[in-house]
Write an enzyme that holds these catalytic residues in place. Structure first.
Site, mmCIF file in Angstrom:
data_model
loop_
_atom_site.group_PDB
_atom_site.id
_atom_site.type_symbol
_atom_site.label_atom_id
_atom_site.label_comp_id
_atom_site.label_asym_id
_atom_site.label_seq_id
_atom_site.Cartn_x
_atom_site.Cartn_y
_atom_site.Cartn_z
ATOM 1 N N ASP A 145 33.669 -104.187 16.007
ATOM 2 C CA ASP A 145 34.980 -104.193 16.660
ATOM 3 C C ASP A 145 36.040 -104.202 15.559
ATOM 4 O OD1 ASP A 145 33.142 -104.811 18.723
ATOM 5 O OD2 ASP A 145 34.673 -105.921 19.833
ATOM 6 N N LYS A 213 39.456 -100.654 22.880
ATOM 7 C CA LYS A 213 39.539 -102.062 23.282
ATOM 8 C C LYS A 213 40.994 -102.503 23.280
ATOM 9 C CE LYS A 213 37.896 -106.605 21.602
ATOM 10 N NZ LYS A 213 37.020 -107.277 20.605
ATOM 11 N N LYS A 249 36.953 -101.546 26.722
ATOM 12 C CA LYS A 249 36.716 -102.982 26.686
ATOM 13 C C LYS A 249 38.036 -103.744 26.757
ATOM 14 C CE LYS A 249 34.885 -106.689 23.714
ATOM 15 N NZ LYS A 249 34.166 -106.995 22.443
#
Length: 313
Positions: A145, A213, A249
């Protein structure tokens, strides 16, 4: 679409040529989707699906190997009294805890996700970010991430952000030819406008993001229904244009089963059932799992057990 990223000017023209976001329409649709009533068997299905999509997260300076191992145990068996409870999708930790998480999760099927690239601010030189990523991958991370350089993005240096995402994507490669999946974090709360969120979505996907995300969970404004809906629409349009499917996400601030189910409705209505799997949709959360477990217990027993009947992370 290679010509789109051939130069800073070409990328700017493309990103600023994307349709402007109708804020009133976007917020109205997100609010409308949040009113859908999901009950009985559909609710039970949605709760189990949400559990299976969680990236169970601990990203604190006080994290210890013992805390990470305990979180891994919870991810593998969220409710020890009910073995039918699904496992979570991943455990998300800092790079120095990847090896601990990997050992604790061996053979479980639960992935290890690691934040990298000078998380959460992203304020570091590119060689530092790449080393951070490579260390996490070498330690066994299945997913990375990363955070974008919001300063560069807001200053309009889009090609710089694009090249950085590409470089991190390359750093996700392993010696055996496989690669860790890359989730690109925008920090929507700092991008300020819906138009910027749409531009960041396309920029990251053009650079090779496997997931986009919303946020780090470390700022005041994290995942919101309108911001997430906008990203869902972006991945829908990106696949229509390129044939490439990208996951989404939302992270930060999603704490209740009711909220999680609203997001699942949004995914189903915008993208369809194909995206309703952990492969294409995740929740970044730490406290959400406990509420899902309590609601699950209530559906199965008819009684609300309360927070004392779930483990404290």
């Amino acid at each position: 679409m290679a010509d789109v990223t051939a130069s800073d000017a070409a990328l700017r023209r493309f990103l600023h040529g994307l349709p402007g976001v109708d804020a009133v329409g976007l917020e109205g649709r997100a609010a409308m989707l949040g009113t859908r009533s999901i009950k009985t068997t559909a609710k039970a299905y949605a709760i189990d699906l949400a559990i299976s999509m969680i990236d169970l997260t601990t990203l604190e300076g006080a994290d210890t190997p013992g805390k990470v191992r305990a979180l891994c145990a919870k991810g593998v068996s969220p409710d020890p009294t009910d073995r039918t409870t699904p496992r979570v999708a991943a455990i998300c930790v800092y790079p120095d805890m990847v090896e601990t998480a990997k050992a604790a999760l061996a053979g479980s099927g639960v992935h290890v996700a690691s934040v990298a690239t000078a998380f959460p601010a992203g304020r570091a030189a590119l060689p530092v970010k790449l080393a951070d990523t490579a260390d996490a991958v070498a330690a066994g991370a299945d997913e990375i991430d990363m955070v974008i350089d919001r300063g560069a993005f807001l200053a309009g240096r889009y090609l710089s952000v694009f090249e950085e995402i590409k470089a991190v994507k390359q750093a996700c490669a392993r010696e055996d030819g496989s690669a860790a999946h890359l989730k690109v974090i925008f920090e929507n709360g700092e991008l300020s406008t819906y138009d910027n969120i749409r531009r960041a979505s396309w920029l990251a996907m053009l650079a090779g993001a496997d997931f986009i995300k919303t946020s780090t969970g470390k700022v005041a404004v994290n995942a919101t229904p309108p911001g997430t809906l906008l990203m869902l629409e972006a991945v829908r349009d990106f696949r229509a244009a390129t044939g490439v499917q990208v996951g989404v996400k939302p992270a930060g601030g999603i704490r209740t089963s009711k909220d999680a189910i609203k997001y699942l409705v949004m995914v189903n209505e915008t993208l369809g059932e194909e995206w309703l799997t952990p492969e294409w949709f995740r929740f970044g959360a730490s406290s959400l799992l406990n509420d899902l477990l309590m609601q699950r217990q209530k559906l199965s027993t008819g009684r609300y057990s309360g927070p004392d009947y779930v483990t404290v992370d």
